[in-house]
Design a protein around this motif. Structure first.
Motif, PDB file in Angstrom:
ATOM      1  N   GLU A 428       0.825  -1.219   0.000  1.00 13.20           N
ATOM      2  CA  GLU A 428       0.000   0.000   0.000  1.00 13.20           C
ATOM      3  C   GLU A 428       0.858   1.267   0.000  1.00 13.20           C
ATOM      4  O   GLU A 428       0.417   2.326  -0.450  1.00 13.20           O
ATOM      5  N   ASP A 429       2.078   1.150   0.534  1.00 13.62           N
ATOM      6  CA  ASP A 429       2.970   2.314   0.571  1.00 13.62           C
ATOM      7  C   ASP A 429       3.356   2.785  -0.832  1.00 13.62           C
ATOM      8  O   ASP A 429       3.789   3.926  -1.020  1.00 13.62           O
ATOM      9  N   GLN A 430       3.170   1.926  -1.828  1.00 13.62           N
ATOM     10  CA  GLN A 430       3.477   2.281  -3.219  1.00 13.62           C
ATOM     11  C   GLN A 430       2.314   3.031  -3.887  1.00 13.62           C
ATOM     12  O   GLN A 430       2.471   3.587  -4.970  1.00 13.62           O
ATOM     13  N   SER A 431       1.130   3.025  -3.240  1.00 13.82           N
ATOM     14  CA  SER A 431      -0.084   3.591  -3.841  1.00 13.82           C
ATOM     15  C   SER A 431      -0.342   5.012  -3.348  1.00 13.82           C
ATOM     16  O   SER A 431       0.100   5.395  -2.260  1.00 13.82           O
ATOM     17  N   SER A 432      -1.068   5.788  -4.145  1.00 13.15           N
ATOM     18  CA  SER A 432      -1.434   7.163  -3.757  1.00 13.15           C
ATOM     19  C   SER A 432      -2.919   7.278  -3.402  1.00 13.15           C
ATOM     20  O   SER A 432      -3.437   8.377  -3.229  1.00 13.15           O
ATOM     21  N   HIS A 433      -3.612   6.152  -3.285  1.00  9.88           N
ATOM     22  CA  HIS A 433      -5.047   6.162  -2.976  1.00  9.88           C
ATOM     23  C   HIS A 433      -5.263   6.528  -1.504  1.00  9.88           C
ATOM     24  O   HIS A 433      -4.487   6.120  -0.629  1.00  9.88           O
ATOM     25  N   PRO A 434      -6.324   7.304  -1.189  1.00 14.83           N
ATOM     26  CA  PRO A 434      -6.603   7.691   0.208  1.00 14.83           C
ATOM     27  C   PRO A 434      -6.709   6.495   1.155  1.00 14.83           C
ATOM     28  O   PRO A 434      -6.290   6.573   2.309  1.00 14.83           O
ATOM     29  N   GLN A 459       1.754  -2.834  -9.350  1.00 18.01           N
ATOM     30  CA  GLN A 459       0.846  -2.345 -10.396  1.00 18.01           C
ATOM     31  C   GLN A 459      -0.484  -1.939  -9.776  1.00 18.01           C
ATOM     32  O   GLN A 459      -1.032  -2.641  -8.919  1.00 18.01           O
ATOM     33  N   SER A 460      -0.985  -0.780 -10.221  1.00 17.28           N
ATOM     34  CA  SER A 460      -2.307  -0.324  -9.783  1.00 17.28           C
ATOM     35  C   SER A 460      -3.363  -0.853 -10.750  1.00 17.28           C
ATOM     36  O   SER A 460      -3.197  -0.759 -11.973  1.00 17.28           O
ATOM     37  N   HIS A 590     -29.305  20.780 -16.855  1.00 14.47           N
ATOM     38  CA  HIS A 590     -28.302  21.603 -16.169  1.00 14.47           C
ATOM     39  C   HIS A 590     -27.777  20.836 -14.959  1.00 14.47           C
ATOM     40  O   HIS A 590     -28.471  20.697 -13.952  1.00 14.47           O
ATOM     41  N   VAL A 591     -26.527  20.376 -15.051  1.00 18.52           N
ATOM     42  CA  VAL A 591     -25.952  19.500 -14.029  1.00 18.52           C
ATOM     43  C   VAL A 591     -24.643  20.085 -13.508  1.00 18.52           C
ATOM     44  O   VAL A 591     -23.808  20.547 -14.285  1.00 18.52           O
ATOM     45  N   ALA A 592     -24.471  20.062 -12.181  1.00 16.71           N
ATOM     46  CA  ALA A 592     -23.202  20.441 -11.564  1.00 16.71           C
ATOM     47  C   ALA A 592     -22.554  19.194 -10.980  1.00 16.71           C
ATOM     48  O   ALA A 592     -23.245  18.306 -10.476  1.00 16.71           O
ATOM     49  N   MET A 593     -21.247  19.124 -11.082  1.00 13.16           N
ATOM     50  CA  MET A 593     -20.481  18.035 -10.472  1.00 13.16           C
ATOM     51  C   MET A 593     -19.554  18.643  -9.443  1.00 13.16           C
ATOM     52  O   MET A 593     -18.816  19.589  -9.731  1.00 13.16           O
ATOM     53  N   VAL A 594     -19.606  18.118  -8.206  1.00  8.28           N
ATOM     54  CA  VAL A 594     -18.775  18.632  -7.121  1.00  8.28           C
ATOM     55  C   VAL A 594     -17.764  17.563  -6.727  1.00  8.28           C
ATOM     56  O   VAL A 594     -18.148  16.438  -6.379  1.00  8.28           O
ATOM     57  N   GLY A 595     -16.479  17.900  -6.801  1.00  4.39           N
ATOM     58  CA  GLY A 595     -15.428  16.956  -6.445  1.00  4.39           C
ATOM     59  C   GLY A 595     -14.257  17.681  -5.820  1.00  4.39           C
ATOM     60  O   GLY A 595     -14.355  18.869  -5.497  1.00  4.39           O
ATOM     61  N   ASP A 596     -13.134  16.973  -5.660  1.00  2.00           N
ATOM     62  CA  ASP A 596     -11.976  17.588  -5.010  1.00  2.00           C
ATOM     63  C   ASP A 596     -11.032  18.257  -5.995  1.00  2.00           C
ATOM     64  O   ASP A 596     -10.006  18.794  -5.604  1.00  2.00           O
ATOM     65  N   GLY A 597     -11.359  18.247  -7.277  1.00  2.00           N
ATOM     66  CA  GLY A 597     -10.544  18.941  -8.265  1.00  2.00           C
ATOM     67  C   GLY A 597      -9.328  18.167  -8.725  1.00  2.00           C
ATOM     68  O   GLY A 597      -8.662  18.566  -9.657  1.00  2.00           O
ATOM     69  N   VAL A 598      -9.039  17.037  -8.086  1.00  2.00           N
ATOM     70  CA  VAL A 598      -7.900  16.216  -8.488  1.00  2.00           C
ATOM     71  C   VAL A 598      -8.410  14.948  -9.159  1.00  2.00           C
ATOM     72  O   VAL A 598      -8.050  14.629 -10.286  1.00  2.00           O
ATOM     73  N   ASN A 599      -9.251  14.215  -8.441  1.00  2.00           N
ATOM     74  CA  ASN A 599      -9.871  13.024  -9.024  1.00  2.00           C
ATOM     75  C   ASN A 599     -11.103  13.421  -9.831  1.00  2.00           C
ATOM     76  O   ASN A 599     -11.583  14.550  -9.745  1.00  2.00           O
ATOM     77  N   ASP A 600     -11.622  12.498 -10.585  1.00  3.29           N
ATOM     78  CA  ASP A 600     -12.877  12.693 -11.316  1.00  3.29           C
ATOM     79  C   ASP A 600     -12.834  13.880 -12.282  1.00  3.29           C
ATOM     80  O   ASP A 600     -13.861  14.515 -12.543  1.00  3.29           O
TER      81      ASP A 600
END
Length: 701
Positions: A428-434, A459-460, A590-600
């Motif tokens: 897991e130390d190799q991964s960047s997932h939360p 590999q991810s 008319h659709v809004a998507m709210v995310g963290d700006g990095v993912n998605d």
């Protein structure tokens, strides 16, 4: 040698038509390849070689002054002391004296006429210069129409009314300048936040130097009560920082070693030593100012409509005025003087000032207001679109939840469990997932050593988990869905997984290609504001609220039911989220998507509006989102929607009012009831009313 673009700030730019005229004048200068004026931000970008003096000569028709973009503050005179207003006071005084003399001596005296002529020359000389130049080029803007009307009034002997029109027009222009300055004040206040110099330690020497000379890696010393001049990371000390200017947060935030701090924020308590991480032009505050100014220059759909309408409106007014002046005398033997007068009055009332200013002032004010509250709206089109939102899709992790999951359960499935934690942590130390961060953090807290374990062929597996070789054995860490592809999961294990998921936990498994070795459960805490956010959005009439997540259905439904969303879409890969957003647009418009700006990122881009959380310090959020909530405060979303709806309402009020006033005044002209002073008063009054109406957005909460 390639041409270089240079940006200047413009002082005295108050009307959109003047901005366009100035832009065209600059484009005509020798050495200038191209020029673009940002009316909202009062800036001009010039491509080519020229001087400030030449640029100011191009703006002499409006007495425009220019300064370097980096000069963020200048000495501001009170409105009533402004140099441009001196001619208004002088010409108004001459007009009043001339009127009083006329009352005393009667219409036979030439003295009042001379006074009125002086009033026209003093108060309207810059207007006439611009108007006559435009007339020679057959450019019929506001100055051209006013020049024709005033000269026409003098020719038919209406000197007093011509002088009154000049004064009222000058007053109108002065108040427009004041109003636009008020609308731009939010950005001016942001510019003044960051100090122009800072105490820096460099090579063991402390010195106070200008921010332009500060380098990345310098150590900035910030005393209690001082503002931070640069972005950086705290090296030493603890304190509370007031970040309201950047994030809109009302309460100070505790900062310690390793925490990120921003230029323009206020150090309240302790002494801090901060390692500078960005140059002055790259700080979060500098980016906010730049993006907001660019946004204020972007035209909303309503403004684009007004601009197109004005292109046809002005020529139509000129034709109506001409026909009104000549048709009654030619075909009905009417008095030439009376109907020429009516035609001139139509020219005055036909000036599209109120109509042209109806939208940009509202947009500039609203975007500036949003910036003060920690919401970065990147253009009028997005501000307007937010008013039409019918559906909102939220990413789960880091948006509706805090995005800092913690490991809650560890259930080994084999007898020999000594190395399971170390192997899992090493992979897991190799991964960047939360979720990987959560597991590594937990292992560190328990003092488990894993750094010596070597992981090969890591590999991810997007959307499912990761794999890697340890001591020649291939291991998998991921969701139950991953292991369904590898081997069959026993019924008793499925029951444990289902039980954990029903508690709202995310389940990860460790296993090889032959067997399952352990179950881990991770919980991500729901934000305190998430439930109240959904209720607030429902009150605003937005009832179609969807939570999108790659998590399993049971966990997602458990969290979704607590938060109160109307629909949950789980076990989604990034491409699945993109597909779903497209379906939402097709179904709801008319659709809004709210995310963290990095993912998605694909889903944010596919929505009508992409809204990023936590824009402060996150370059990706600032660059990719249409709207960035600078803090992680979801309550800013209802505020943004309400501000957008209020702005659109005000724009519609302004456009309707402007057109109604023009129409009523034009109707008065046909029976011959429209006077020049009434025409200018209607035009000036409409302009001021729509401007003041727009300025109501300054303090919108």
């Amino acid at each position: 040698m390639s041409e270089k673009a240079k940006t200047y700030r413009i002082e005295g730019l108050s009307c959109a038509n003047c901005a366009k005229t100035f832009e065209n004048n600059v484009k005509g200068l020798d050495g200038v390849v191209d020029a673009k004026v940002n009316f909202g931000a009062a800036k001009i970008t010039v491509l080519g070689t020229t001087t400030v003096n030449e640029l100011e000569r191009a703006g002499a028709f409006e007495n425009l002054k220019l300064r370097d973009e980096r000069e963020q503050t200048v000495d501001q005179r009170p409105f009533w002391k402004a140099r441009e207003n001196v001619k208004v006071y002088l010409s108004a005084l001459i007009l009043i004296v001339s009127w009083l003399i006329g009352k005393k001596l009667g219409n036979e005296s030439y003295i009042p006429t001379i006074g009125y002529a002086l009033t026209i020359l003093i108060g309207g000389h810059s207007l006439f210069i611009s108007g006559l130049k435009n007339l020679a080029r057959f450019q019929f803007d506001m100055n051209t129409l006013m020049t024709i009307a005033i000269i026409g009034a003098a020719i038919i002997g209406e000197w007093g009314e011509g002088a009154t029109v000049v004064i009222l027009f000058a007053i109108s222009e002065a108040l427009e300048r004041y109003s636009m300055d008020q609308a731009r004040n939010s950005i001016k206040s942001l510019m003044s936040l960051s100090p122009k110099e800072a105490l820096i330690r460099r090579h063991n020497q402390e010195m106070v130097i200008p921010v332009d000379e500060i380098q990345i890696g310098d150590v900035m010393i910030v005393k209690p009560g001082e503002k931070l001049a640069m972005d950086g990371i705290v090296l030493r000390g603890t304190s509370t920082i007031n970040q309201a200017a950047i994030t809109g947060e009302s309460l100070p935030v505790a900062k310690g070693i390793g925490d990120e701090v921003f230029a323009g924020t206020l150090n309240e308590e302790g002494l801090l030593e901060v390692k500078v991480t960005k140059l002055v032009d790259d700080t979060t505050l500098a980016k906010i100012i730049h993006l907001v100014e660019e946004a204020q220059g972007e035209k909303a759909p309503a403004q684009a409509f007004v601009d197109r309408f004005a292109q046809y409106y002005t020529p139509v007014i000129i034709i109506i005025a001409f026909l009104l002046a000549v048709v009654p005398p030619l075909f009905f033997s009417a008095d030439w003087g009376r109907w020429i007068y009516q035609g001139l009055a139509v020219l005055v009332v036909g000036c599209p000032c109120a109509l042209v200013v109806s939208t940009p002032v509202a947009i500039v004010t609203a975007i500036g207001n949003a910036a003060k509250h920690g919401v970065l709206i990147k253009g009028g089109i997005y501000l307007e679109e937010a008013a039409h939102i019918k559906s909102i899709a939220f990413d789960k992790t880091g948006t509706l939840t805090k995005g800092t999951p913690t490991v809650t359960d560890f259930i080994p499935l084999v007898k020999n469990q000594e190395n399971l934690l170390e192997i899992t942590a090493a992979i897991e130390d190799q991964s960047s997932h939360p979720l990987a961060f959560a597991f590594v953090k937990k292992v560190k807290e328990e003092g488990v050593s894993y750094k010596k374990i070597q992981v090969n062929n890591f590999q991810s597996i997007t959307g499912f988990g990761v794999k890697g070789e340890v001591h020649g054995q291939l291991y998998y860490v991921g969701s139950p869905k991953l292991f369904e592809k590898i081997s069959e999961i026993a019924i008793e294990v499925e029951q444990i997984i289902e039980s954990l998921q029903n508690e709202g936990k995310t389940v990860m498994l460790l296993g090889s290609e032959k067997e399952l070795l352990a179950i881990f459960a991770v919980s991500d805490e729901i934000r305190k504001t998430s439930q109240s956010l959904i209720r607030e959005l429902n009150k605003l009439g937005i009832n179609n609220i969807i939570m999108l997540t790659g998590d399993n259905r049971a966990t997602a439904k458990a969290i979704g039911s607590v938060i109160g969303v109307s629909e949950v879409k789980a076990e989604l890969l990034p491409e699945d989220k993109l597909t779903y957003i497209r379906q939402l647009r097709n179904n709801h418009g008319h659709v809004a998507m709210v995310g963290d700006g990095v993912n998605d990122a694909p889903a944010l881009a596919a929505a009508n509006i992409g809204i990023a959380m936590g824009g402060a310090g996150t370059d990706t959020a600032l660059e990719t989102a249409d709207i960035a909530l600078m803090s992680d405060d979801l309550s800013k979303l209802p505020y943004t929607i309400k501000l957008s709806r209020k702005t659109l309402k005000i724009i519609k009020q302004n456009i309707t009012f402007s057109l109604v006033v023009k129409l009523v005044a034009l109707l008065l002209a046909f029976p011959g009831w429209l006077t020049l002073w009434l025409a200018i008063f209607a035009d000036m009054g409409a302009t001021l009313i729509v401007t003041l109406n727009s300025l109501r957005l300054i303090n919108r909460q």
